[in-house]
Design a protein around this motif. Structure first.
Motif, PDB file in Angstrom:
ATOM      1  N   THR A 133       5.226   6.884   0.304  1.00 50.41           N
ATOM      2  CA  THR A 133       4.927   7.475  -0.989  1.00 50.41           C
ATOM      3  C   THR A 133       3.905   6.595  -1.678  1.00 50.41           C
ATOM      4  OG1 THR A 133       6.723   6.258  -2.038  1.00 50.41           O
ATOM      5  CG2 THR A 133       7.246   8.445  -1.182  1.00 50.41           C
ATOM      6  N   ALA A 134       3.446   7.013  -2.842  1.00 48.02           N
ATOM      7  CA  ALA A 134       2.504   6.187  -3.597  1.00 48.02           C
ATOM      8  C   ALA A 134       3.127   4.825  -3.880  1.00 48.02           C
ATOM      9  CB  ALA A 134       2.131   6.883  -4.891  1.00 48.02           C
ATOM     10  N   ALA A 135       2.280   3.801  -3.884  1.00 53.98           N
ATOM     11  CA  ALA A 135       2.691   2.426  -4.188  1.00 53.98           C
ATOM     12  C   ALA A 135       3.661   1.868  -3.154  1.00 53.98           C
ATOM     13  CB  ALA A 135       3.275   2.314  -5.595  1.00 53.98           C
ATOM     14  N   SER A 136       3.545   2.312  -1.910  1.00 54.07           N
ATOM     15  CA  SER A 136       4.269   1.697  -0.804  1.00 54.07           C
ATOM     16  C   SER A 136       3.330   0.744  -0.082  1.00 54.07           C
ATOM     17  CB  SER A 136       4.763   2.761   0.174  1.00 54.07           C
ATOM     18  OG  SER A 136       5.745   3.574  -0.426  1.00 54.07           O
ATOM     19  N   PRO A 137       3.864  -0.335   0.498  1.00 52.72           N
ATOM     20  CA  PRO A 137       2.991  -1.283   1.197  1.00 52.72           C
ATOM     21  C   PRO A 137       2.495  -0.711   2.518  1.00 52.72           C
ATOM     22  CG  PRO A 137       5.285  -1.940   1.407  1.00 52.72           C
ATOM     23  CD  PRO A 137       5.264  -0.779   0.476  1.00 52.72           C
ATOM     24  N   LEU A 138       1.209  -0.872   2.775  1.00 58.22           N
ATOM     25  CA  LEU A 138       0.582  -0.470   4.032  1.00 58.22           C
ATOM     26  C   LEU A 138       0.032  -1.705   4.723  1.00 58.22           C
ATOM     27  CD1 LEU A 138      -1.558   2.704   3.175  1.00 58.22           C
ATOM     28  CD2 LEU A 138       0.585   2.625   4.446  1.00 58.22           C
ATOM     29  N   LEU A 139       0.196  -1.760   6.026  1.00 54.12           N
ATOM     30  CA  LEU A 139      -0.358  -2.841   6.824  1.00 54.12           C
ATOM     31  C   LEU A 139      -1.493  -2.297   7.680  1.00 54.12           C
ATOM     32  CD1 LEU A 139      -0.369  -5.696   8.077  1.00 54.12           C
ATOM     33  CD2 LEU A 139       1.311  -4.836   9.729  1.00 54.12           C
ATOM     34  N   PHE A 140      -2.670  -2.929   7.555  1.00 56.78           N
ATOM     35  CA  PHE A 140      -3.825  -2.583   8.367  1.00 56.78           C
ATOM     36  C   PHE A 140      -4.021  -3.677   9.413  1.00 56.78           C
ATOM     37  CE2 PHE A 140      -4.352  -0.273   4.499  1.00 56.78           C
ATOM     38  CZ  PHE A 140      -5.039   0.883   4.823  1.00 56.78           C
ATOM     39  N   SER A 141      -4.342  -3.251  10.626  1.00 56.63           N
ATOM     40  CA  SER A 141      -4.595  -4.171  11.719  1.00 56.63           C
ATOM     41  C   SER A 141      -5.937  -3.816  12.354  1.00 56.63           C
ATOM     42  CB  SER A 141      -3.477  -4.080  12.771  1.00 56.63           C
ATOM     43  OG  SER A 141      -3.759  -4.908  13.879  1.00 56.63           O
ATOM     44  N   CYS A 142      -6.842  -4.802  12.440  1.00 55.19           N
ATOM     45  CA  CYS A 142      -8.189  -4.599  12.982  1.00 55.19           C
ATOM     46  C   CYS A 142      -8.512  -5.727  13.956  1.00 55.19           C
ATOM     47  CB  CYS A 142      -9.245  -4.621  11.861  1.00 55.19           C
ATOM     48  SG  CYS A 142      -8.924  -3.561  10.435  1.00 55.19           S
ATOM     49  N   THR A 143      -9.567  -5.521  14.733  1.00 53.28           N
ATOM     50  CA  THR A 143     -10.097  -6.640  15.497  1.00 53.28           C
ATOM     51  C   THR A 143     -10.678  -7.667  14.521  1.00 53.28           C
ATOM     52  OG1 THR A 143     -12.343  -5.790  15.687  1.00 53.28           O
ATOM     53  CG2 THR A 143     -10.737  -5.022  17.323  1.00 53.28           C
ATOM     54  N   LEU A 144     -11.031  -8.821  15.041  1.00 48.39           N
ATOM     55  CA  LEU A 144     -11.613  -9.856  14.187  1.00 48.39           C
ATOM     56  C   LEU A 144     -13.036  -9.531  13.771  1.00 48.39           C
ATOM     57  CD1 LEU A 144     -10.203 -13.144  15.741  1.00 48.39           C
ATOM     58  CD2 LEU A 144      -9.379 -11.857  13.771  1.00 48.39           C
ATOM     59  N   ASN A 145     -13.583  -8.420  14.269  1.00 52.84           N
ATOM     60  CA  ASN A 145     -14.865  -7.907  13.792  1.00 52.84           C
ATOM     61  C   ASN A 145     -14.681  -6.724  12.857  1.00 52.84           C
ATOM     62  OD1 ASN A 145     -16.661  -9.695  15.129  1.00 52.84           O
ATOM     63  ND2 ASN A 145     -16.278  -8.612  17.051  1.00 52.84           N
ATOM     64  N   GLY A 158      15.530   2.769   3.546  1.00 52.27           N
ATOM     65  CA  GLY A 158      16.582   2.667   2.539  1.00 52.27           C
ATOM     66  C   GLY A 158      16.124   2.183   1.196  1.00 52.27           C
ATOM     67  N   ASN A 159      14.799   2.074   1.004  1.00 52.14           N
ATOM     68  CA  ASN A 159      14.268   1.617  -0.284  1.00 52.14           C
ATOM     69  C   ASN A 159      13.366   2.684  -0.900  1.00 52.14           C
ATOM     70  OD1 ASN A 159      14.909  -1.515  -0.743  1.00 52.14           O
ATOM     71  ND2 ASN A 159      14.631  -1.145   1.446  1.00 52.14           N
ATOM     72  N   ASP A 160      13.800   3.936  -0.811  1.00 46.80           N
ATOM     73  CA  ASP A 160      12.971   5.025  -1.318  1.00 46.80           C
ATOM     74  C   ASP A 160      12.852   5.034  -2.836  1.00 46.80           C
ATOM     75  OD1 ASP A 160      12.548   5.883   1.244  1.00 46.80           O
ATOM     76  OD2 ASP A 160      14.196   7.331   1.221  1.00 46.80           O
ATOM     77  N   ASP A 161      13.747   4.332  -3.518  1.00 44.73           N
ATOM     78  CA  ASP A 161      13.707   4.312  -4.980  1.00 44.73           C
ATOM     79  C   ASP A 161      12.934   3.116  -5.523  1.00 44.73           C
ATOM     80  OD1 ASP A 161      15.529   2.455  -4.103  1.00 44.73           O
ATOM     81  OD2 ASP A 161      16.992   2.809  -5.702  1.00 44.73           O
ATOM     82  N   VAL A 162      12.210   2.406  -4.656  1.00 47.35           N
ATOM     83  CA  VAL A 162      11.491   1.204  -5.082  1.00 47.35           C
ATOM     84  C   VAL A 162      10.011   1.361  -4.742  1.00 47.35           C
ATOM     85  CG1 VAL A 162      11.282  -1.307  -4.855  1.00 47.35           C
ATOM     86  CG2 VAL A 162      13.541  -0.215  -4.689  1.00 47.35           C
ATOM     87  N   LEU A 163       9.156   1.017  -5.703  1.00 49.28           N
ATOM     88  CA  LEU A 163       7.721   0.938  -5.480  1.00 49.28           C
ATOM     89  C   LEU A 163       7.311  -0.530  -5.427  1.00 49.28           C
ATOM     90  CD1 LEU A 163       6.369   3.679  -7.921  1.00 49.28           C
ATOM     91  CD2 LEU A 163       7.082   3.920  -5.542  1.00 49.28           C
ATOM     92  N   LEU A 182       5.931  -9.353  -2.821  1.00 49.05           N
ATOM     93  CA  LEU A 182       5.575  -8.163  -3.586  1.00 49.05           C
ATOM     94  C   LEU A 182       6.284  -8.157  -4.917  1.00 49.05           C
ATOM     95  CD1 LEU A 182       6.228  -6.045  -0.493  1.00 49.05           C
ATOM     96  CD2 LEU A 182       4.101  -5.669  -1.715  1.00 49.05           C
ATOM     97  N   GLU A 183       5.645  -7.514  -5.850  1.00 52.28           N
ATOM     98  CA  GLU A 183       6.279  -7.185  -7.134  1.00 52.28           C
ATOM     99  C   GLU A 183       6.908  -5.802  -6.976  1.00 52.28           C
ATOM    100  OE1 GLU A 183       4.469  -5.606 -11.314  1.00 52.28           O
ATOM    101  OE2 GLU A 183       3.475  -7.306 -10.349  1.00 52.28           O
ATOM    102  N   THR A 184       8.157  -5.665  -7.369  1.00 53.11           N
ATOM    103  CA  THR A 184       8.868  -4.405  -7.166  1.00 53.11           C
ATOM    104  C   THR A 184       9.078  -3.683  -8.488  1.00 53.11           C
ATOM    105  OG1 THR A 184      11.035  -5.427  -7.401  1.00 53.11           O
ATOM    106  CG2 THR A 184      10.097  -5.363  -5.195  1.00 53.11           C
ATOM    107  N   ALA A 197      12.901  -3.719 -12.551  1.00 59.43           N
ATOM    108  CA  ALA A 197      11.448  -3.749 -12.724  1.00 59.43           C
ATOM    109  C   ALA A 197      10.915  -5.172 -12.640  1.00 59.43           C
ATOM    110  CB  ALA A 197      11.082  -3.141 -14.076  1.00 59.43           C
ATOM    111  N   GLY A 198       9.911  -5.356 -11.790  1.00 61.35           N
ATOM    112  CA  GLY A 198       9.164  -6.597 -11.790  1.00 61.35           C
ATOM    113  C   GLY A 198       9.867  -7.805 -11.241  1.00 61.35           C
TER     114      GLY A 198
END
Length: 271
Positions: A133-145, A158-163, A182-184, A197-198
């Motif tokens: 959902t909005a304001a969920s953490p995303l992890l991006f993984s790329c090559t070193l280039n 189980g943390n659907d009620d937390v942003l 993270l700030e929750t 909050a926070g």
């Protein structure tokens, strides 16, 4: 032979004289060009506006990698790959299709030769599994280039009620983990009035399975509004995890939350 000028000669050609004064304009031109290159902005091309919000920089043995949110590209994350003096840069789209470059925090996984950065999802136009959902953490993984990037939600089950907001990432090399402070914020009609909050939390994500993250509260009993804008550092020598955040409940003072690398036995200290 050297007189007032330099003379170059060989057995097949007539002597050629070169007046050093004739080289002066060329030397000056080279110096000017080098100075101009040194002023290059790492979010090249230089004439692109709104292209460098919330930069996060890491370095390898060969390059600087600067991850930013590009507002002029619907908030996608972009990465500038530069030499170590930031003179020559190439900017690459690292979004993997996501408009989700908000407040990136980058690390280098040297063992797996990957650039990892965590942002906060700003939409769910593109489907991942699990769907964030909005304001969920995303992890991006790329090559070193900064090529061949992929993205995955690291929101724990189980943390659907937390942003989540304002990630700060580090690598726990000893335990083979990505750690993200993270700030929750709880999902309510008025989240800043909510008791959750926070506060400061960390995600512990094994590098072998980055979607298997678990969340731990590291606020050490400080509770609501105690963990705004967290910044994370790992003390590997003493096996400690330290999150420094703004404690709004204590007159907006900086607090350090110190615990084990397992996010246990935490204490809060006014710094």
């Amino acid at each position: 032979r050297v007189h007032g000028d330099l003379t170059f000669e060989n057995f097949e050609a007539a002597p050629m004289k070169l007046d050093l004064r004739e080289l002066l304009p060329l030397v000056l031109a080279v110096v000017v060009v080098r100075l101009a290159i040194a002023q290059v902005v790492v979010s090249a091309p230089r004439n692109v506006v709104d292209s460098g919000y919330a930069p996060s920089v890491v370095a390898t043995n060969q390059n600087l990698l600067v991850v930013v949110r590009r507002q002029n590209s619907r908030d996608r994350p972009f990465t500038s790959v530069c030499n170590l003096s930031a003179e020559f840069c190439q900017t690459r789209n690292a979004s993997a299709g996501w408009f989700s470059g908000n407040t990136p925090s980058a690390v280098v996984d040297s063992m797996n030769q990957r650039l990892l950065f965590v942002t906060v999802a700003m939409d769910n136009y593109f489907h991942l599994s699990p769907l964030p959902t909005a304001a969920s953490p995303l992890l991006f993984s790329c090559t070193l280039n900064a090529t061949n990037c992929s993205a995955v939600s690291i929101k724990p089950a189980g943390n659907d009620d937390v942003l989540y907001r304002n990630p700060s990432a580090a690598l726990d090399v000893k335990n083979g983990r990505l750690v993200v402070a993270l700030e929750t914020v709880a999902l309510t009609s008025n989240p800043f009035a909510n008791e959750m909050a926070g506060f400061s939390a960390v995600l512990l994500c094994p590098l072998s399975n980055l979607t298997a993250c678990r969340m731990e509260d590291v606020s050490a009993g400080e509770g609501a509004k105690s963990g705004f804008d967290p910044s994370l550092v790992l003390d590997s020598l003493n096996s400690r995890l330290i999150v420094v955040a703004t404690n709004a409940a204590r007159n907006w003072r900086p607090y350090a939350y110190v615990c084990t690398l397992e996010a246990e036995r935490g204490v809060a200290r006014d710094v």
